[in-house]
Design a protein around this motif. Structure first.
Motif, PDB file in Angstrom:
ATOM      1  N   THR A  25       0.796  -1.334   0.047  1.00  0.00           N
ATOM      2  CA  THR A  25      -0.143   0.116   0.132  1.00  0.00           C
ATOM      3  C   THR A  25       0.765   1.102  -0.020  1.00  0.00           C
ATOM      4  OG1 THR A  25      -1.483  -1.164   1.359  1.00  0.00           O
ATOM      5  CG2 THR A  25      -1.874   1.310   1.225  1.00  0.00           C
ATOM      6  N   GLU A  64     -10.004  -0.961  -2.099  1.00  0.00           N
ATOM      7  CA  GLU A  64      -8.890  -1.085  -1.255  1.00  0.00           C
ATOM      8  C   GLU A  64      -9.369  -1.447  -0.001  1.00  0.00           C
ATOM      9  OE1 GLU A  64      -6.586   2.422  -0.819  1.00  0.00           O
ATOM     10  OE2 GLU A  64      -5.324   1.525   0.483  1.00  0.00           O
ATOM     11  N   ALA A  75      -8.953   3.855  -6.076  1.00  0.00           N
ATOM     12  CA  ALA A  75      -9.636   2.826  -5.753  1.00  0.00           C
ATOM     13  C   ALA A  75     -10.939   3.500  -5.838  1.00  0.00           C
ATOM     14  CB  ALA A  75      -9.522   2.366  -4.372  1.00  0.00           C
ATOM     15  N   SER A  78      -1.278   5.923   1.130  1.00  0.00           N
ATOM     16  CA  SER A  78      -1.486   4.911   0.106  1.00  0.00           C
ATOM     17  C   SER A  78      -1.562   5.114  -1.207  1.00  0.00           C
ATOM     18  CB  SER A  78      -3.031   4.325   0.615  1.00  0.00           C
ATOM     19  OG  SER A  78      -3.413   3.571  -0.474  1.00  0.00           O
ATOM     20  N   THR A 137     -12.129   2.835  -0.290  1.00  0.00           N
ATOM     21  CA  THR A 137     -11.344   2.251   0.781  1.00  0.00           C
ATOM     22  C   THR A 137     -12.181   1.944   1.892  1.00  0.00           C
ATOM     23  OG1 THR A 137      -9.305   3.455   0.049  1.00  0.00           O
ATOM     24  CG2 THR A 137      -9.211   2.520   2.047  1.00  0.00           C
ATOM     25  N   PHE A 167      -2.846   3.634  -3.617  1.00  0.00           N
ATOM     26  CA  PHE A 167      -4.141   3.252  -4.176  1.00  0.00           C
ATOM     27  C   PHE A 167      -5.433   3.765  -3.746  1.00  0.00           C
ATOM     28  CE2 PHE A 167      -0.859  -0.504  -3.559  1.00  0.00           C
ATOM     29  CZ  PHE A 167      -0.685  -0.775  -4.968  1.00  0.00           C
TER      30      PHE A 167
END
Ligand code: DQA
Length: 135
Positions: A79, A98, A120, A114, A123, A116
């Protein structure tokens, strides 16, 4: 049939033994079993994969993305480090959520970033195994 893929990143094979005060007592098999039950309930097919290797995760995503509709991804320590997997997800345009068992924002500074979260769909974190179930 809708096909989902769940990828668990490094050290998540140790769930149930690893820092149980943070990650809980369920094993990875327990979590995968609960996810399979949930998928069955909704009539989805579910692939699960755990890997400690960044290269293997990249290869797994690129080998399967054409064949799956959605990814549930706990990148674990990647991550906070992996531009390479970030690029794979950009390249494949695979939609994903995520997931984290713990809440990285409540932990060490290096977990606050992160790669991501920005790409994403959303999350889900801090809810233990329920983070995966909700995703
Ligand atoms: C984790 C959080 C990460 O910071 C950590 O490196 C992990 C697990 C989680 O699920 O809470 O390995 O992704």
């Amino acid at each position: 049939m809708t096909k989902l893929m769940v990828i668990h990143g490094p050290n998540l094979h140790l769930l149930g033994q690893r820092q149980t005060q943070i990650y809980g007592t369920l094993s990875l098999d327990d979590i995968n079993f609960a996810l399979q039950q949930k998928a069955k309930h909704y009539g989805y097919e579910l692939l699960t994969k755990q890997s400690n290797s960044e290269a293997e995760i990249i290869d797994y995503i690129t080998a399967n993305y054409n064949d799956v509709d959605f990814l549930i991804f706990n990148p674990a320590a990647f991550t906070h480090t992996s531009i390479a997997i970030y690029d794979t997800l950009l390249a494949t345009e695979l939609q994903f959520i995520e997931v984290h068992l713990s809440s990285p924002a409540k932990r060490e500074q290096f977990r606050h970033q992160s790669y991501f979260s920005k790409i994403a769909l959303g999350t889900i974190c801090g809810l233990g195994a329920n983070s995966y179930i909700l995703a």
